[in-house]
Design an enzyme around this catalytic site. Structure first.
Site, PDB file in Angstrom:
ATOM      1  N   LEU A 119       0.942  -1.140   0.076  1.00 35.32           N
ATOM      2  CA  LEU A 119       0.170  -0.017  -0.025  1.00 35.32           C
ATOM      3  C   LEU A 119       1.068   1.433   0.116  1.00 35.32           C
ATOM      4  O   LEU A 119       1.726   1.336   0.659  1.00 35.32           O
ATOM      5  CB  LEU A 119      -1.110  -0.007   1.227  1.00 35.32           C
ATOM      6  CG  LEU A 119      -1.814   1.055   1.391  1.00 35.32           C
ATOM      7  CD1 LEU A 119      -2.943   1.246   0.425  1.00 35.32           C
ATOM      8  CD2 LEU A 119      -2.484   1.056   2.762  1.00 35.32           C
ATOM      9  N   HIS A 120       0.494   2.115  -0.858  1.00 33.29           N
ATOM     10  CA  HIS A 120       1.386   3.586  -0.915  1.00 33.29           C
ATOM     11  C   HIS A 120       0.293   4.813  -1.412  1.00 33.29           C
ATOM     12  O   HIS A 120      -0.536   4.247  -2.112  1.00 33.29           O
ATOM     13  CB  HIS A 120       2.623   3.377  -1.587  1.00 33.29           C
ATOM     14  CG  HIS A 120       2.261   2.730  -3.158  1.00 33.29           C
ATOM     15  ND1 HIS A 120       1.908   1.628  -3.411  1.00 33.29           N
ATOM     16  CD2 HIS A 120       2.072   3.644  -4.436  1.00 33.29           C
ATOM     17  CE1 HIS A 120       2.093   1.489  -4.984  1.00 33.29           C
ATOM     18  NE2 HIS A 120       2.159   2.604  -5.371  1.00 33.29           N
ATOM     19  N   ILE A 121       0.553   5.713  -0.725  1.00 35.73           N
ATOM     20  CA  ILE A 121      -0.169   6.861  -1.331  1.00 35.73           C
ATOM     21  C   ILE A 121       0.713   7.922  -2.067  1.00 35.73           C
ATOM     22  O   ILE A 121       1.968   8.253  -1.617  1.00 35.73           O
ATOM     23  CB  ILE A 121      -0.596   7.535   0.092  1.00 35.73           C
ATOM     24  CG1 ILE A 121      -1.388   6.399   0.790  1.00 35.73           C
ATOM     25  CG2 ILE A 121      -1.684   8.745  -0.444  1.00 35.73           C
ATOM     26  CD1 ILE A 121      -0.741   6.010   1.802  1.00 35.73           C
TER      27      ILE A 121
END
Length: 215
Positions: A119-121
């Site tokens: 998960l990354h933003i």
């Protein structure tokens, strides 16, 4: 190990990432190694509970969203300081149409179907002036609904992206392949090279480089 899992190593060994800018018990923040804009940062949560989840599922959790919101504020400040240390807006008149607000020039979001597992933003400036922006997919992945803006979470139950996020072909077909290249309200169809020319012209018309000025 496949490059898709590269963030696993960064989570375990943050110093292994040569673009690391922030690290604590909850997240690391790095500069994207293949930036699609002048400033392109990534927030990578360390949580074992959420790291392998699609963002649509992960950000159904209110407590987790609130935690990551704190780091979004941090990352936006890093992006802002980075950009303003390198570029300055050229002189414009005082009409409201020409006022520049760096906060409005930053987009925060996640891809419906991320290219990397953890998960990354994305925290990215809206210029898309980058040699790493090489094709239609790169551009449309940040300028269509393929990018879920952070304030859209949680997605509604009937949102097309929630319903279909496990069908990569359908999502890519809708948002990447069948969506024209739109920039500054102008439709460039599938003419990516022309789009790139206009991106560069627009940026150079609006900003000058402080680095070049220092030289």
């Amino acid at each position: 190990m496949s490059f898709k899992y590269v963030f696993n190593n960064y989570i375990k060994f943050p110093d292994a990432c040569n673009t690391l800018v922030f690290n604590d018990e909850n997240v690391i923040i790095i500069k994207d190694q293949f930036p699609k804009s002048v400033c392109h940062y990534l927030i990578i949560p360390k949580s074992k509970k959420f790291t392998n989840l699609n963002p649509i599922i992960a950000f159904d959790d209110l407590e987790f969203r609130e935690l990551i919101s704190i780091y979004i504020t941090k990352a936006k400040e890093l992006v802002k300081n980075d950009f303003l240390s390198r570029f300055q807006i050229k002189d414009v008149d005082d009409s409201n149409n020409n006022l520049f607000d760096i906060d409005d020039y930053i987009t925060v979001g996640c891809h419906t179907i991320p290219s990397l597992v953890n998960l990354h933003i994305h925290v990215i400036t809206n210029d898309f002036k980058s040699d790493r922006l090489k094709n239609r997919k790169h551009y449309n992945s940040f300028n269509t609904g393929f990018l879920i803006k952070f304030d859209e979470f949680p997605l509604s139950k009937d949102d097309f992206r929630r319903v279909n996020f496990k069908n990569e072909n359908l999502i890519v077909d809708k948002y990447i392949k069948k969506t024209d290249l739109i920039y500054n309200g102008e439709n460039f169809g599938n003419k990516f090279k022309l789009l790139k020319i206009n991106i560069d012209k627009s940026f150079n018309k609006k900003f000058y480089s402080l680095e070049k000025k220092a030289e």
